[in-house]
Design a protein around this motif. Structure first.
Motif, PDB file in Angstrom:
ATOM      1  N   ALA A  63     113.747  -0.118 160.924  1.00 47.56           N
ATOM      2  CA  ALA A  63     112.766  -1.105 161.405  1.00 47.56           C
ATOM      3  C   ALA A  63     112.414  -2.077 160.284  1.00 47.56           C
ATOM      4  N   PRO A  64     112.347  -3.389 160.601  1.00 48.26           N
ATOM      5  CA  PRO A  64     112.292  -4.393 159.528  1.00 48.26           C
ATOM      6  C   PRO A  64     110.922  -4.608 158.899  1.00 48.26           C
ATOM      7  N   SER A  65     109.871  -3.984 159.398  1.00 50.75           N
ATOM      8  CA  SER A  65     108.582  -4.012 158.694  1.00 50.75           C
ATOM      9  C   SER A  65     107.926  -2.663 158.933  1.00 50.75           C
ATOM     10  N   LEU A  66     106.972  -2.324 158.085  1.00 48.52           N
ATOM     11  CA  LEU A  66     106.343  -1.008 158.237  1.00 48.52           C
ATOM     12  C   LEU A  66     105.499  -0.958 159.511  1.00 48.52           C
ATOM     13  N   ARG A  67     104.920  -2.088 159.888  1.00 48.91           N
ATOM     14  CA  ARG A  67     104.153  -2.116 161.143  1.00 48.91           C
ATOM     15  C   ARG A  67     105.084  -1.866 162.327  1.00 48.91           C
ATOM     16  N   ARG A  68     106.247  -2.524 162.329  1.00 52.20           N
ATOM     17  CA  ARG A  68     107.190  -2.315 163.435  1.00 52.20           C
ATOM     18  C   ARG A  68     107.710  -0.883 163.442  1.00 52.20           C
ATOM     19  N   LYS A  69     107.861  -0.318 162.269  1.00 54.22           N
ATOM     20  CA  LYS A  69     108.323   1.068 162.198  1.00 54.22           C
ATOM     21  C   LYS A  69     107.279   2.000 162.840  1.00 54.22           C
ATOM     22  N   ALA A  70     106.014   1.766 162.508  1.00 48.57           N
ATOM     23  CA  ALA A  70     104.951   2.615 163.069  1.00 48.57           C
ATOM     24  C   ALA A  70     104.907   2.471 164.589  1.00 48.57           C
TER      25      ALA A  70
ATOM     26  N   LEU B  98     103.169   7.511 157.142  1.00 49.28           N
ATOM     27  CA  LEU B  98     103.468   6.077 157.127  1.00 49.28           C
ATOM     28  C   LEU B  98     102.175   5.274 157.053  1.00 49.28           C
ATOM     29  N   ARG B 102     101.226   2.685 154.043  1.00 50.20           N
ATOM     30  CA  ARG B 102     100.966   1.260 154.251  1.00 50.20           C
ATOM     31  C   ARG B 102      99.711   0.810 153.512  1.00 50.20           C
ATOM     32  N   ASP B 119     105.201  -4.862 152.863  1.00 55.60           N
ATOM     33  CA  ASP B 119     106.620  -4.965 153.216  1.00 55.60           C
ATOM     34  C   ASP B 119     107.476  -5.420 152.032  1.00 55.60           C
ATOM     35  N   TYR B 123     110.429  -2.980 151.100  1.00 55.85           N
ATOM     36  CA  TYR B 123     111.770  -3.444 151.480  1.00 55.85           C
ATOM     37  C   TYR B 123     112.526  -4.157 150.367  1.00 55.85           C
TER      38      TYR B 123
END
Ligand SMILES: [Fe+2]
Ligand SMILES: [Fe+2]
Lengths: 314, 306
Positions: A63-70, B98, B102, B119, B123
């Protein structure tokens, strides 16, 4: 003689409950064919939730951002929960989860055709939320009024979460169409791939759906496949316009006379192929589920052995 | 537990309407399950007096990277767990970690002051930029025994750590600890209950979970090694000296292993490279592969927002 009379009374009582649009509960008498139809439908639905974890699970680690991953991880976790509620609803009809899982991995029970398509880009996560969860909601909202109580109650909870998934998927697509050219192209390309399979989720056309009328008579089903498909198309077209993307059907247009959108026939031979086991991912999905189940056998055995030694269950 | 599933208050019978409404997307529930919103306001709190911002940033990376990498490993279990209850539980634990990651990465980026957000840190850092312990990055090969053995040690240790960070002078670290101790108590309990079932279940499960413990044990020593940054921040009232946790963690592990009829491994700790390990950015060969997967899509689209 008495037995037959009793049977007739029971049948009459059952029909009265259905006619009054009330609920049949697990201890109530029900015709064997009704029970069988429900078991088949609920099991197929439960299997779909579980197999459906695979295509989206495919993108959690990337997933390309941590928010999208969550968001994605939480969504796929919800699907496991849906599977649990549905297997529990099936258990009220006298079949257990293990037995149904065996039927799934041996190919004797089906799951939704849509999960036999691959997820090839992150836009697929959004498009699945938008179209696939969207189509699932169209199919499932009427099931909240299904005549079988435990199924109807499971569906109320599930529909709330599916509606959440649909909105989240759409929100991802909005972010992507407002992003880079590459992101916009991903959304269009994904929509092109998933549009027809999404329409096929409602099942074959009414003329080829022999079980529909019995299911409607029993209050298990409330609308025909074609009615639900039309409702889905009517809902989706304005959403696609808001995204600024094109649905891949040159004949899609508003019909003022009918008050509905006209659209082309999906390729029903493709649906038949997918249902009969030769879609793009059928073998992969089943092998994955079988492997996970078999790899977990020693763990389930350990839990059972421990419970036997120490009393109580897990 | 995240409990995110209860937050949608949409009436099921109105699901059709909510479909039609879905063009408006300002529902705060959309970012559910992330844990970030709870402490968002505090991420920009000033660095406490007498604390070096660079050291605080580094400490937040240590705590955040442990959570991020362990969460990524747990997420590998999606659709692979031995039972549906375990699907839900493992995903829940991954989500909790997670959420912690964050907040901690966002805090690290803020106090660092170089314009990196959570991010950018997750990343765009290469391997040596990561500060997690090796235990978090070890592969488990989808062996449930390995997953449980790692989770038992990791959660017993992190719970002891967060318990002592409740009154950290950094308000964000303290807030993560306050939320995290409840989460970690559940993670540790989950891992302990499975350790009992596997250890005292069948002969095969006993053998497998014992082998799993033996495999993770060389990476336990690192958890109690004090880095220079931690030493400095203990003075400043921000960090905990991990060496102090050893007694408590050992006690918990000994009790669980004894009840599970398992033997505490005696394997010596894995060696370091000139005394340096994960806290100094020196990792096992496994982290590169974790990051290759985690970062691949984000790196394919530089500058894109999702
Ligand atoms: Fe679902
Ligand atoms: Fe869903």
């Amino acid at each position: 003689m008495t037995a037959t009379l009793d049977e007739q009374d029971l049948q009459q009582g059952f029909e009265d409950v259905i006619a009054a649009d009330q609920r049949i509960e697990p201890r109530d008498w029900m015709p064997e064919a009704y029970r069988k139809t429900l078991v088949r439908q609920i099991a197929q639905h439960a299997h779909s939730e579980i197999i459906g974890m695979q295509p989206e699970g495919n993108w959690i680690l990337r997933a390309p951002s941590l928010r999208r991953k969550a968001i994605l991880l939480a969504k796929v976790q919800d699907e496991a929960g849906h599977g649990m509620y549905l297997y529990a609803a099936a258990e009220t009809l006298g079949v257990d989860r293990e037995e149904l899982t065996e039927k799934l991995i041996s190919g004797r029970q089906k799951y939704s055709s849509i999960f036999n398509y691959p997820t090839l880009s992150y836009a697929d996560v959004g498009v699945i939320g938008w179209l696939v969860d969207g189509a699932a909601i169209c199919n499932q909202v009427p099931l909240c009024r299904c005549s079988y109580g435990p199924y109807a109650r499971a569906m109320i909870r599930i529909c709330k979460e599916e509606s959440f998934h649909q909105r989240q998927g759409y929100e991802l697509l909005l972010a992507m169409v407002n992003g880079t050219d590459a992101q916009r192209e991903m959304v269009q390309e994904s929509t092109n791939r998933f549009w027809w399979p999404s329409l096929m989720m409602f099942g074959p056309p009414d003329a080829d759906s022999p079980n529909t009328s019995q299911s409607m008579g029993w209050g298990i089903k409330r609308h025909t496949n074609d009615e639900l498909r039309q409702r889905f198309v009517d809902m989706t077209v304005p959403q696609a316009e808001a995204l600024g993307i094109t649905l891949p059907d040159p004949d899609l247009r508003w019909n003022a006379e009918r008050g509905h959108y006209d659209f082309s026939e999906p390729d029903w031979s493709e649906l038949k192929a997918v249902i009969s086991g030769s879609g793009p991912c059928n073998a992969q999905r089943l092998a994955h589920r079988r492997r996970a189940h078999e790899d977990g056998a020693w763990v389930r055995d350990a839990a059972a052995a421990y419970a036997a030694k120490h009393g109580g269950s897990r | 537990m995240s409990g995110h599933a209860t937050q949608g208050d949409h009436d099921a019978t109105n699901a059709y309407r909510s479909l039609a409404d879905s063009i408006s997307h300002d529902d705060p529930g959309w970012a559910f399950g992330t844990g970030v919103e709870d402490v968002q306001a505090e991420i920009t709190s000033p660095v406490p007096d007498g604390v070096d911002p660079a050291e605080l940033a580094e400490y937040c990376l240590m705590l955040g990277d442990d959570a991020l990498i362990c969460s990524q490993r747990l997420a590998e279990w999606v659709s692979n767990a031995p039972e549906l209850e375990e699907e839900v539980a493992l995903a829940n634990i991954a989500l909790d970690l997670l959420g912690q990651a964050r907040v901690l990465l966002a805090r690290a980026g803020h106090v660092e002051g170089a314009g990196r957000d959570e991010d950018a840190l997750a990343y765009l850092r290469p391997e040596p930029g990561f500060r997690n312990v090796a235990l978090a990055e070890l592969p488990d090969g989808l062996d449930f025994g390995r997953a449980i053995a790692r989770l038992l040690v990791f959660s017993a240790w992190r719970l002891a750590l967060l318990n002592r960070l409740l009154d950290s002078r950094d308000p964000v670290v303290a807030a993560v600890a306050a939320k995290g101790v409840k989460e970690l108590a559940y993670h540790r309990d989950y891992a302990a209950r499975w350790t009992l079932r596997l250890g005292d279940g069948t002969a095969e499960s006993h053998r497998r979970v014992q082998a799993a413990l033996d495999a993770v044990w060389p990476h336990v020593g690192e958890l109690f090694r004090t880095s220079d940054v931690e030493r400095a921040l203990v003075e400043a009232g921000v960090a905990v000296d991990p060496a102090e946790l050893r007694g408590e963690v050992d006690e918990v592990l000994d009790e669980v292993l004894a009840r599970a009829t398992l033997t505490r491994p005696t394997a010596p700790p894995a060696g370091t490279i000139g005394g340096r390990g994960g806290r100094e950015g020196l990792h096992t060969e496994h982290l590169g592969h974790v990051l290759a997967e985690l970062q691949s899509l984000a790196r394919q689209h530089p500058g894109a927002t999702w």
